[in-house]
Motif scaffolding. Structure first.
Motif, mmCIF file in Angstrom:
data_model
loop_
_atom_site.group_PDB
_atom_site.id
_atom_site.type_symbol
_atom_site.label_atom_id
_atom_site.label_comp_id
_atom_site.label_asym_id
_atom_site.label_seq_id
_atom_site.Cartn_x
_atom_site.Cartn_y
_atom_site.Cartn_z
ATOM 1 N N ASP A 157 -1.994 1.581 -9.104
ATOM 2 C CA ASP A 157 -1.202 1.645 -10.433
ATOM 3 C C ASP A 157 -0.313 2.782 -10.534
ATOM 4 O OD1 ASP A 157 -1.136 0.363 -13.043
ATOM 5 O OD2 ASP A 157 -1.908 2.451 -13.729
ATOM 6 N N ARG A 158 -0.735 3.767 -9.800
ATOM 7 C CA ARG A 158 -0.001 5.108 -10.031
ATOM 8 C C ARG A 158 1.079 5.374 -9.005
ATOM 9 N NH1 ARG A 158 -1.653 10.084 -12.452
ATOM 10 N NH2 ARG A 158 0.363 11.242 -12.472
ATOM 11 N N LEU A 159 0.947 4.481 -7.758
ATOM 12 C CA LEU A 159 2.047 4.636 -6.736
ATOM 13 C C LEU A 159 3.112 3.815 -6.909
ATOM 14 C CD1 LEU A 159 -0.579 4.581 -3.918
ATOM 15 C CD2 LEU A 159 0.654 6.607 -4.817
ATOM 16 N N GLU A 160 4.333 4.673 -6.998
ATOM 17 C CA GLU A 160 5.725 3.859 -7.824
ATOM 18 C C GLU A 160 6.158 2.936 -6.795
ATOM 19 O OE1 GLU A 160 6.079 7.552 -5.496
ATOM 20 O OE2 GLU A 160 4.934 7.163 -7.180
ATOM 21 N N TYR A 397 -2.532 4.467 1.472
ATOM 22 C CA TYR A 397 -1.925 3.875 0.404
ATOM 23 C C TYR A 397 -0.815 4.952 -0.039
ATOM 24 C CZ TYR A 397 -4.626 -0.110 -0.781
ATOM 25 O OH TYR A 397 -5.149 -1.384 -0.747
ATOM 26 N N VAL A 398 -1.348 6.229 -0.170
ATOM 27 C CA VAL A 398 -0.289 7.326 -0.415
ATOM 28 C C VAL A 398 0.798 7.627 0.485
ATOM 29 C CG1 VAL A 398 -0.306 9.916 -0.959
ATOM 30 C CG2 VAL A 398 -2.183 8.549 -1.863
ATOM 31 N N ILE A 399 0.335 7.623 1.796
ATOM 32 C CA ILE A 399 1.340 7.856 2.790
ATOM 33 C C ILE A 399 2.422 6.784 2.753
ATOM 34 C CG2 ILE A 399 1.667 7.905 5.399
ATOM 35 C CD1 ILE A 399 -0.853 9.277 5.546
ATOM 36 N N ASP A 400 1.822 5.465 2.738
ATOM 37 C CA ASP A 400 2.823 4.344 2.901
ATOM 38 C C ASP A 400 3.488 3.935 1.659
ATOM 39 O OD1 ASP A 400 1.310 3.681 5.274
ATOM 40 O OD2 ASP A 400 0.091 2.280 4.558
ATOM 41 N N ASN A 401 3.244 4.331 0.566
ATOM 42 C CA ASN A 401 3.986 4.448 -0.587
ATOM 43 C C ASN A 401 5.191 5.308 -0.506
ATOM 44 O OD1 ASN A 401 4.500 4.172 -3.581
ATOM 45 N ND2 ASN A 401 4.188 6.658 -3.556
ATOM 46 N N ALA A 480 -4.579 11.331 -3.107
ATOM 47 C CA ALA A 480 -5.420 10.177 -3.584
ATOM 48 C C ALA A 480 -6.626 10.792 -4.318
ATOM 49 C CB ALA A 480 -5.973 9.419 -2.344
ATOM 50 N N ARG A 481 -7.278 11.658 -3.858
ATOM 51 C CA ARG A 481 -8.460 12.187 -4.818
ATOM 52 C C ARG A 481 -7.919 12.706 -6.073
ATOM 53 N NH1 ARG A 481 -9.630 15.905 -0.295
ATOM 54 N NH2 ARG A 481 -11.500 14.918 1.006
ATOM 55 N N GLU A 482 -6.715 13.294 -6.448
ATOM 56 C CA GLU A 482 -6.261 13.800 -7.619
ATOM 57 C C GLU A 482 -6.226 12.551 -8.506
ATOM 58 O OE1 GLU A 482 -1.853 15.692 -9.698
ATOM 59 O OE2 GLU A 482 -2.225 15.494 -7.390
ATOM 60 N N ILE A 483 -5.443 11.441 -7.938
ATOM 61 C CA ILE A 483 -5.198 10.378 -8.940
ATOM 62 C C ILE A 483 -6.613 9.597 -9.158
ATOM 63 C CG2 ILE A 483 -4.408 7.892 -8.700
ATOM 64 C CD1 ILE A 483 -2.141 8.880 -6.940
#
Length: 516
Positions: A157-160, A397-401, A480-483
């Motif tokens: 939801d947070r990954l744009e 997810y974060v990297i692939d975003n 990822a942890r922060e989100i």
């Protein structure tokens, strides 16, 4: 003097880079991008594959057709062969292709995330049914849980640059099929306002999921108007055999106005021919069988054409989702779908790597980029998945975003006009400062025209070494942890959540849905 000016500008740019890595909000790549620039098949090859698919349906047909499918297809012009296989005359198939909708809206609860599947517009998102997750704290594989599914939805939801949320993991702690389907839908919808895609084992489960969606939407009519959830349906067991339960799910989805992704998974060299052309022809035939069935139920059915052929490593029998052959195979089926003009989806990003390493990066980027450049409307499994779709990784997810943002950026049109050709600016610079670093156009466009990474490292080597020489997984894990510690969107109002919990056996604890 020029070197001094450039050095000063470089230093300022370096300070800006450090500030943007630490402080700047994430920038979203445009969702209004289209593919269609890559076409592995010429027109004669494309037509030959289409003809072969029609011939397969007309002369070989599908086995194990449930009574519902057989009755509906026969009434529309299908035939039963002597061996009991259901066959599809070419004229019936082509009529269905012609009459099915050319565009499909997949709404989100936040209209800013609505998906419009038409022409070669491209969206990228999650997907899969992984039984494992890479634990964010221990960095080891373990069975995935309902909590992991909810956390994945919050993260996405947070990954744009991830446009939709298709269920990526199986809640292994929920064993009963009905409870699994209901809880999967709830956990996905509870974590994101983006469009959600789940699946169902049984037609009765479709009705339960629909009822939950009606409660969230406010009424059945409101959900039918903006169906923010759709269903992945694998109606075929390759080669060329219907799945009775999945066909019943498809029929119920059509009846209830739920968009359906009509998907076919064949393994090249295992459950489909070893040649790319043969695998594509069989996959197209199997996918057509599903969309034709949906068309016989409702010519305006909300369906996507979902060919998903996969490559088998013939040395081991395992999947080889990161292979170059996989990228070409996917592009070929997307090209056929584009030829039909049908809203479509496919898989790309099924790396065989177990962690977010260089292998993961090159395999995902190759397959997702090729699918996007071919014009796939929806690319599922485009992010987060590892180990040949057996595991899901939050740091991935974060990297692939960021990877997806870069891919989408390559598809944005190039603005060519008098202002962007910059003849006047070139004249000013060559007669003045001798470089463009401080030019007004450069300063005006540095934020609007560039997509700056937050995780990828662009620092000078000495800065990177002074910071402990981190690799990309470390800032990704921290992000990822922060989100997950802070982002609890709560898109289901408390009163609605209470009504859902009163009606259904919801296993996700309420305290898991709130900040600690």
């Amino acid at each position: 003097m020029l070197q001094s000016k450039i050095a000063d500008s470089d230093a300022r740019a370096g300070r800006r880079r450090r500030r943007s890595r630490d402080d700047a909000p994430a920038v979203r790549a445009s969702t209004a991008v289209s593919g269609g620039r890559y076409a592995p098949l010429d027109s004669s090859e494309r037509d030959a594959i289409h003809a072969a698919a029609l011939d397969i349906l007309a002369t070989v047909g599908m086995s194990d057709a449930p009574d519902l499918v057989a009755a509906s297809v026969l009434e529309a012009g299908g035939r039963l062969a002597g061996d009991g296989r259901l066959t599809f005359p070419p004229e019936m198939v082509e009529r269905a292709i012609e009459e099915l909708p050319r565009s499909l809206m997949l709404p989100a609860r936040d209209p800013g995330h609505d998906l419009v599947l038409s022409h070669s517009r491209v969206y990228v998102g999650t997907g899969g049914a992984a039984p494992m997750v890479v634990d964010l704290e221990t960095d080891t594989y373990r069975p995935s849980t309902l909590r992991d599914l909810f956390d994945a939805s919050r993260l996405v939801d947070r990954l744009e640059n991830i446009h939709f949320f298709a269920r990526p993991v199986v809640a292994c702690d929920v064993e009963e099929p009905e409870a699994l389907d209901i809880n999967t839908a709830f956990a996905s919808l509870a974590g994101t306002t983006k469009h959600v895609i789940v699946s169902a084992h049984d037609a009765a489960h479709v009705r339960a999921i629909a009822r939950m969606c009606h409660l969230i939407a406010g009424s059945e009519a409101a959900f039918r108007e903006r169906p923010f959830l759709s269903l992945n349906i694998n109606h075929v067991v390759p080669p060329l055999r219907f799945s009775g339960d999945a066909c019943a799910v498809l029929a119920e989805a059509v009846r209830l106005g739920i968009p359906a992704h009509v998907n076919t998974f064949g393994q090249m060299g295992a459950s489909s021919p070893v040649t790319i052309a043969g695998c594509v022809a069989q996959t197209i035939a199997e996918t057509l069988a599903g969309v034709v069935f949906a068309w016989t139920l409702d010519p305006a059915a909300k369906v996507t054409f979902g060919p998903r052929p996969m490559v088998t490593d013939l040395r081991t029998g395992g999947m080889a989702g990161g292979a170059g052959e996989q990228a070409v195979l996917t592009a070929a089926v997307v090209q056929i779908a584009q030829h039909y003009g049908l809203p479509n989806s496919t898989i790309a990003g099924a790396t065989d790597s177990k962690i977010a390493d260089a292998q993961s990066g090159y395999e995902k980027c190759l397959s997702v980029n090729i699918a996007a450049q071919t014009g796939a409307n929806m690319i599922t499994q485009a992010c987060g998945m590892q180990a040949g779709l057996m595991g899901c990784s939050f740091e991935s997810y974060v990297i692939d975003n960021e990877m997806l943002g870069a891919i989408l950026r390559t598809m944005a049109p190039i603005e060519v006009n008098a202002a962007t050709l910059s003849a006047e600016a070139i004249g000013e610079v060559v007669r003045g400062a001798g470089h463009f670093l401080g030019h007004a156009d450069t300063l005006a466009r540095m934020q609007s025209d560039f997509l700056y990474p937050q995780i990828a490292d662009r620092r000078a080597p000495e800065e990177w070494q002074a910071a402990g020489a981190p690799d990309i997984r470390q800032p990704a894990r921290a992000r990822a942890r922060e989100i997950l510690e802070t982002h609890f969107p709560a898109p289901i109002p408390p009163a609605t959540e209470a009504a859902i919990r009163a009606e259904f056996d919801i296993r996700l604890p309420e305290d898991a849905m709130r900040p600690a």
